[in-house]
Design an enzyme around this catalytic site. Structure first.
Site, mmCIF file in Angstrom:
data_model
loop_
_atom_site.group_PDB
_atom_site.id
_atom_site.type_symbol
_atom_site.label_atom_id
_atom_site.label_comp_id
_atom_site.label_asym_id
_atom_site.label_seq_id
_atom_site.Cartn_x
_atom_site.Cartn_y
_atom_site.Cartn_z
ATOM 1 N N HIS A 128 0.871 -1.184 0.000
ATOM 2 C CA HIS A 128 0.000 0.000 0.000
ATOM 3 C C HIS A 128 0.907 1.233 0.000
ATOM 4 C CE1 HIS A 128 -2.683 2.999 1.917
ATOM 5 N NE2 HIS A 128 -3.695 2.236 1.550
ATOM 6 N N ASP A 205 3.087 -4.656 8.132
ATOM 7 C CA ASP A 205 1.867 -3.859 7.986
ATOM 8 C C ASP A 205 0.684 -4.822 8.093
ATOM 9 O OD1 ASP A 205 -0.378 -2.565 7.094
ATOM 10 O OD2 ASP A 205 0.516 -1.778 5.250
ATOM 11 N N GLN A 208 -4.541 -5.235 7.019
ATOM 12 C CA GLN A 208 -5.566 -6.136 6.457
ATOM 13 C C GLN A 208 -5.530 -7.521 7.092
ATOM 14 O OE1 GLN A 208 -7.884 -5.202 4.450
ATOM 15 N NE2 GLN A 208 -7.095 -3.226 3.743
ATOM 16 N N LYS A 231 -10.447 -0.843 10.698
ATOM 17 C CA LYS A 231 -10.590 -2.050 9.867
ATOM 18 C C LYS A 231 -10.839 -3.277 10.752
ATOM 19 C CE LYS A 231 -7.290 -0.383 6.369
ATOM 20 N NZ LYS A 231 -8.070 0.020 5.204
ATOM 21 N N CYS A 369 -4.934 2.580 -3.452
ATOM 22 C CA CYS A 369 -3.665 3.120 -2.903
ATOM 23 C C CYS A 369 -2.539 2.120 -3.097
ATOM 24 C CB CYS A 369 -3.797 3.506 -1.434
ATOM 25 S SG CYS A 369 -5.054 4.742 -1.157
HETATM 26 N N1 C6P Z 1 -6.336 0.430 2.914
HETATM 27 C C1 C6P Z 1 -8.238 0.067 1.430
HETATM 28 O O1 C6P Z 1 -9.361 0.333 0.992
HETATM 29 P P1 C6P Z 1 -5.105 3.684 7.272
HETATM 30 O O2 C6P Z 1 -5.728 4.486 6.181
HETATM 31 O O3 C6P Z 1 -3.945 4.397 7.910
HETATM 32 O O4 C6P Z 1 -6.089 3.138 8.249
HETATM 33 O O5 C6P Z 1 -4.513 2.369 6.557
HETATM 34 C C2 C6P Z 1 -3.601 2.475 5.495
HETATM 35 C C3 C6P Z 1 -3.328 1.120 4.943
HETATM 36 C C4 C6P Z 1 -2.066 0.572 5.106
HETATM 37 N N2 C6P Z 1 -1.786 -0.672 4.692
HETATM 38 C C5 C6P Z 1 -2.701 -1.443 4.098
HETATM 39 C C6 C6P Z 1 -2.351 -2.832 3.674
HETATM 40 C C7 C6P Z 1 -3.994 -0.935 3.888
HETATM 41 O O6 C6P Z 1 -4.903 -1.709 3.294
HETATM 42 C C8 C6P Z 1 -4.312 0.376 4.302
HETATM 43 C C9 C6P Z 1 -5.660 0.980 4.013
HETATM 44 C C10 C6P Z 1 -7.665 0.912 2.553
HETATM 45 O O7 C6P Z 1 -7.582 -0.880 0.993
HETATM 46 C C11 C6P Z 1 -7.687 2.360 2.191
HETATM 47 S S1 C6P Z 1 -6.686 2.726 0.793
#
Ligand code: C6P
Length: 411
Positions: A128, A205, A208, A231, A369
């Site tokens: 991401h 990370d 997910q 999430k 993203c």
């Molecule tokens: N992915 C998706 O729709 P935040 O925004 O800080 O809570 O998470 C960022 C982020 C970082 N790593 C991974 C693997 C992610 O999937 C995400 C967020 C969302 O897939 C928004 S783009």
């Protein structure tokens, strides 16, 4: 343990999420954008309401009862997260705004303090943007070099490719546990072992991952693990940086100000140890408390149930999609979480999203993203359905009917 799921169980669970009984475009809502953010069980909203209406106060500062009680709630939420991750100590749990801020914290603090020109940071081709851009910035600042493990056609990485990038120059490996764009589950234990073999630190990370299966940071042995509350059925504005305690206490602060110091004079400031060291300013108190409620909720549902239901949904959706002509699934690794990215021949993913919305189905369409993933697979974007334990096979039937409707209308 085998868990059998009856429709009564599922209905009971769905009743915990009031939004799932609402309508969209005049029909029952089908919510399949769980990788973007999950819906909230009523107990989380109730906990926020109770805190804001009956218990609200600041933390770590007041001698009065409201403040002391709020501090207890906040700090016991840290213990809830510690238990959830099986961290050794509550000092290893830092509350951030989310995954993005947690990675930026490590990049600014660890990256700028400990990396130098010629050092290498290894990431994968499925990251991401939140796990790419902060490292590019560190490289610009320090002269370190970013190395990327290439993606296979199924959206996985080869351990031999990863290993070939490791050397004594590798100082940090930062890798996604589960890809948001492809669903691939990375073999993170093996990644950590190999990276430690060359003396590199490892950040995982887990944005997910934590909603799909149990994560144990001690058994993974990673140096950092990051994720977001929103999430994981919790409020927005909160996330976690897990870090090994000795490492955290060697890292300089990321932000400075109130609540993170030991002592301040005009000549010199000394800093508190972790976690306070990395929590400058008044945090998202209510949201942290709501987040702990979400974790307790997930623990009540249990990962045996969650994994059983989500793998059933993924298998069912994959089988149905494979029967459709003119539809390609993007991301077919053998180890996958419940994310289904797809393309329909001749139809732009944004149009798929719009047609689905007209049918009351919420999916995500875009680059997620993860623009380098889109480039690797030669598509501008994908449509993505992502399933949570509260979804049903009937909802997947509606998704499949939606795909057919897109083909009727747009091809
Ligand atoms: N992915 C998706 O729709 P935040 O925004 O800080 O809570 O998470 C960022 C982020 C970082 N790593 C991974 C693997 C992610 O999937 C995400 C967020 C969302 O897939 C928004 S783009």
């Amino acid at each position: 343990m085998t868990v059998s799921i009856s429709s009564d169980d599922l209905n009971r669970i769905r009743a915990d999420f009031p939004v799932l009984s609402t309508t969209s475009s005049g029909v029952p809502l089908v919510y399949l954008d769980n990788a973007a953010t999950t819906q909230k069980p009523k107990c989380v909203a109730d906990r926020l309401y109770k805190f804001y209406t009956e218990e609200y106060g600041t933390i770590h500062r007041g001698v009065y009862q409201l403040s002391q009680q709020a501090t207890d709630f906040y700090e016991s939420s840290r213990e809830t997260v510690r238990g959830f991750l099986n961290a050794r100590s509550i000092s290893e749990v830092i509350f951030t705004k989310g995954t993005t801020e947690a990675i930026n914290l490590v990049a600014h603090s660890f990256g700028r303090a400990f990396l130098k020109a010629g050092d290498e940071i290894v990431i994968s081709g499925m990251e991401h943007h939140a796990n790419i851009v902060p490292w590019q910035q560190v490289c610009e600042f320090t002269g370190a070099v970013l190395r990327v493990v290439p993606l296979q056609d199924d959206g996985s990485i080869l351990m031999s490719d990863f290993q070939s990038l490791l050397s004594d120059r590798t100082k940090l490996v930062s890798m996604v546990h589960v890809s948001n764009a492809l669903g691939t589950v990375n073999p993170v234990s093996e990644i950590v072992k190999l990276a430690h073999g060359v003396g590199a630190k490892v950040l995982i990370d887990g944005a997910q991952a934590v909603s799909h299966f149990q994560v144990d940071v001690q058994s993974l042995d990673c140096d950092f693990y990051v994720f977001s509350s929103h999430k994981l059925y919790g409020p927005t504005g909160v996330g976690v940086l897990y870090g090994k305690e000795d490492l955290l206490n060697r890292m300089p602060p990321y932000q400075t100000g109130g609540d993170m110091i030991e002592s301040v004079t005009f000549e010199k400031t000394t800093f508190a140890k972790a976690p306070a060291r990395f929590e400058a300013g008044t945090p998202a108190i209510a949201e942290v408390i709501g987040f702990a409620e979400a974790i307790r909720y997930v623990q009540t549902i249990g990962f045996d149930f969650i994994q059983k239901q989500e793998s059933l949904l993924l298998a069912y959706a994959t089988e149905q999609f494979e029967k459709l002509s003119g539809v390609t699934i993007i991301g077919t690794a053998s180890e996958k979480a419940s994310v289904l990215s797809f393309a329909i021949d001749g139809v732009h993913p944004h149009d798929i999203g719009t047609v689905m919305d007209d049918l009351g189905i919420a999916i995500r369409a875009g680059h997620h993203c993860a623009q380098p993933v889109m480039k690797r697979f030669g598509v501008p974007a994908t449509a993505r359905a992502s399933f949570a334990f509260y979804n049903t096979t009937e909802e997947i039937d509606r998704l499949v009917a939606g795909v057919k409707r897109c083909q009727e209308l747009l091809t």
